[in-house]
Write a protein that holds these residues in place. Structure first.
Motif, mmCIF file in Angstrom:
data_model
loop_
_atom_site.group_PDB
_atom_site.id
_atom_site.type_symbol
_atom_site.label_atom_id
_atom_site.label_comp_id
_atom_site.label_asym_id
_atom_site.label_seq_id
_atom_site.Cartn_x
_atom_site.Cartn_y
_atom_site.Cartn_z
ATOM 1 N N VAL A 65 4.976 16.454 4.249
ATOM 2 C CA VAL A 65 4.054 16.089 3.171
ATOM 3 C C VAL A 65 4.824 15.493 2.004
ATOM 4 C CG1 VAL A 65 2.498 17.039 1.404
ATOM 5 C CG2 VAL A 65 2.212 17.680 3.807
ATOM 6 N N ASP A 66 5.941 16.107 1.645
ATOM 7 C CA ASP A 66 6.754 15.582 0.539
ATOM 8 C C ASP A 66 7.228 14.163 0.832
ATOM 9 O OD1 ASP A 66 6.403 17.925 -0.902
ATOM 10 O OD2 ASP A 66 8.285 18.818 -0.196
ATOM 11 N N TYR A 67 7.672 13.913 2.064
ATOM 12 C CA TYR A 67 8.092 12.561 2.452
ATOM 13 C C TYR A 67 6.912 11.595 2.421
ATOM 14 C CZ TYR A 67 12.905 13.580 3.832
ATOM 15 O OH TYR A 67 14.244 13.913 3.826
ATOM 16 N N ALA A 68 5.764 12.025 2.920
ATOM 17 C CA ALA A 68 4.580 11.165 2.950
ATOM 18 C C ALA A 68 4.159 10.784 1.529
ATOM 19 C CB ALA A 68 3.435 11.865 3.682
ATOM 20 N N ILE A 69 4.196 11.741 0.619
ATOM 21 C CA ILE A 69 3.853 11.463 -0.778
ATOM 22 C C ILE A 69 4.860 10.483 -1.376
ATOM 23 C CG2 ILE A 69 3.729 12.491 -3.089
ATOM 24 C CD1 ILE A 69 2.440 14.969 -1.704
ATOM 25 N N ALA A 70 6.135 10.651 -1.070
ATOM 26 C CA ALA A 70 7.158 9.741 -1.585
ATOM 27 C C ALA A 70 6.944 8.315 -1.067
ATOM 28 C CB ALA A 70 8.553 10.242 -1.201
ATOM 29 N N VAL A 71 6.631 8.180 0.218
ATOM 30 C CA VAL A 71 6.368 6.855 0.792
ATOM 31 C C VAL A 71 5.126 6.255 0.138
ATOM 32 C CG1 VAL A 71 5.689 5.601 2.885
ATOM 33 C CG2 VAL A 71 7.523 7.314 2.996
ATOM 34 N N ALA A 72 4.063 7.048 0.029
ATOM 35 C CA ALA A 72 2.831 6.560 -0.591
ATOM 36 C C ALA A 72 3.076 6.139 -2.036
ATOM 37 C CB ALA A 72 1.748 7.634 -0.522
ATOM 38 N N ASN A 73 3.855 6.916 -2.749
ATOM 39 C CA ASN A 73 4.173 6.595 -4.141
ATOM 40 C C ASN A 73 4.952 5.285 -4.234
ATOM 41 O OD1 ASN A 73 4.079 7.157 -6.901
ATOM 42 N ND2 ASN A 73 6.051 8.211 -6.849
ATOM 43 N N ALA B 235 0.306 3.581 -2.336
ATOM 44 C CA ALA B 235 -0.655 3.864 -1.263
ATOM 45 C C ALA B 235 -1.245 5.256 -1.465
ATOM 46 C CB ALA B 235 0.054 3.787 0.092
ATOM 47 N N SER B 236 -2.180 5.607 -0.606
ATOM 48 C CA SER B 236 -2.718 6.957 -0.608
ATOM 49 C C SER B 236 -2.156 7.716 0.592
ATOM 50 C CB SER B 236 -4.250 6.939 -0.574
ATOM 51 O OG SER B 236 -4.709 6.257 0.559
ATOM 52 N N VAL B 237 -2.305 9.040 0.547
ATOM 53 C CA VAL B 237 -1.817 9.883 1.625
ATOM 54 C C VAL B 237 -2.993 10.694 2.174
ATOM 55 C CG1 VAL B 237 -1.116 11.813 0.132
ATOM 56 C CG2 VAL B 237 0.031 11.477 2.303
ATOM 57 N N HIS B 238 -2.992 10.866 3.490
ATOM 58 C CA HIS B 238 -4.029 11.668 4.146
ATOM 59 C C HIS B 238 -3.342 12.714 5.018
ATOM 60 C CE1 HIS B 238 -8.150 12.307 5.721
ATOM 61 N NE2 HIS B 238 -7.473 12.797 6.756
ATOM 62 N N ALA B 239 -3.608 13.988 4.735
ATOM 63 C CA ALA B 239 -3.051 15.085 5.534
ATOM 64 C C ALA B 239 -4.065 15.482 6.605
ATOM 65 C CB ALA B 239 -2.721 16.273 4.652
ATOM 66 N N GLY C 94 0.703 11.504 -8.708
ATOM 67 C CA GLY C 94 -0.218 10.415 -9.009
ATOM 68 C C GLY C 94 -0.626 9.616 -7.788
ATOM 69 N N VAL C 95 -0.614 10.273 -6.628
ATOM 70 C CA VAL C 95 -0.934 9.598 -5.363
ATOM 71 C C VAL C 95 -2.348 9.987 -4.929
ATOM 72 C CG1 VAL C 95 -0.329 9.484 -2.909
ATOM 73 C CG2 VAL C 95 1.476 9.489 -4.634
ATOM 74 N N PRO C 96 -3.206 8.989 -4.663
ATOM 75 C CA PRO C 96 -4.536 9.315 -4.123
ATOM 76 C C PRO C 96 -4.389 10.025 -2.775
ATOM 77 C CG PRO C 96 -4.417 7.004 -4.791
ATOM 78 C CD PRO C 96 -3.023 7.557 -4.844
ATOM 79 N N HIS C 97 -5.313 10.926 -2.461
ATOM 80 C CA HIS C 97 -5.135 11.750 -1.272
ATOM 81 C C HIS C 97 -6.460 12.057 -0.591
ATOM 82 C CE1 HIS C 97 -6.728 15.045 -3.645
ATOM 83 N NE2 HIS C 97 -5.966 14.591 -4.617
ATOM 84 N N GLY C 98 -6.361 12.434 0.654
ATOM 85 C CA GLY C 98 -7.493 12.907 1.434
ATOM 86 C C GLY C 98 -6.965 13.886 2.463
ATOM 87 N N ASN C 99 -7.870 14.590 3.124
ATOM 88 C CA ASN C 99 -7.442 15.519 4.163
ATOM 89 C C ASN C 99 -8.567 15.748 5.145
ATOM 90 O OD1 ASN C 99 -8.985 18.035 3.372
ATOM 91 N ND2 ASN C 99 -7.873 17.627 1.489
ATOM 92 N N SER C 100 -8.192 16.207 6.318
ATOM 93 C CA SER C 100 -9.159 16.546 7.351
ATOM 94 C C SER C 100 -8.529 17.545 8.309
ATOM 95 C CB SER C 100 -9.625 15.291 8.103
ATOM 96 O OG SER C 100 -8.530 14.603 8.660
ATOM 97 N N ILE C 101 -9.373 18.133 9.149
ATOM 98 C CA ILE C 101 -8.930 19.086 10.165
ATOM 99 C C ILE C 101 -9.380 18.557 11.517
ATOM 100 C CG2 ILE C 101 -9.151 21.445 11.038
ATOM 101 C CD1 ILE C 101 -9.838 22.344 8.209
ATOM 102 N N ALA C 102 -8.530 18.685 12.530
ATOM 103 C CA ALA C 102 -8.895 18.209 13.869
ATOM 104 C C ALA C 102 -8.435 19.201 14.928
ATOM 105 C CB ALA C 102 -8.264 16.848 14.142
#
Length: 149
Positions: free
Chosen positions: A23-31, A35-39, A80-88
């Motif tokens: 998650v930390d890496y994904a936020i850094a890439v998005a930043n 971009a936004s990040v979706h977990a 300051g990264v837009p985010h979303g999440n879902s469960i699958a």
């Protein structure tokens, strides 16, 4: 060398420590790419079977994943990264082709993700760590760039 155009970074998670790092890496890439990040919280075979047999309630599982999701939201908002999440469900008793890797790639396509950050779980992980086998599958078959951490 071409520049990457990244609008959405997908990060599959399972509640493990490796997921937190991903998650930390994904936020850094998005930043970095504005971009936004979706977990995507991927439920493992044991949990899916328990839901299907009624041994546990799906709402209880959603509640259990909420603390992890809340930590993702807090970290994304702090950056300051837009985010979303879902469960699958990362497993199906009815469809043989459903497994954590296919669920991650299907979700990436559904969300039109441009980049995937996948935790590389240790093979000795417990049953809650469902992404250990998915990482290799995602690396092999993703049409998006993948960072394995």
């Amino acid at each position: 060398m071409t520049d990457l155009d990244i609008d959405l970074v997908l990060v599959p998670v399972d509640g493990s420590e490796e997921s937190h790092e991903a998650v930390d890496y994904a936020i850094a890439v998005a930043n970095e790419y504005d971009a936004s990040v979706h977990a995507l919280y991927v439920l493992g075979e044991d949990v899916v079977r328990a839901i299907e047999t009624g041994a546990i309630d799906e709402a209880d599982v959603a509640d259990d994943t909420e603390s992890f999701t809340d930590s993702v939201i807090e970290r994304a908002e702090a950056a300051g990264v837009p985010h979303g999440n879902s469960i699958a469900y990362g497993f199906s008793t009815k469809v043989k082709t459903v497994h954590p890797g296919s669920v991650v790639l299907d979700t990436a396509e559904d969300l039109d993700a441009d980049f995937i950050v996948v935790p590389r779980e240790p093979v000795t992980g417990g049953p809650v760590e469902v992404l250990e086998k998915a990482a290799e599958y995602v690396l092999l078959y993703a049409s998006q760039p993948v960072l394995s951490v």
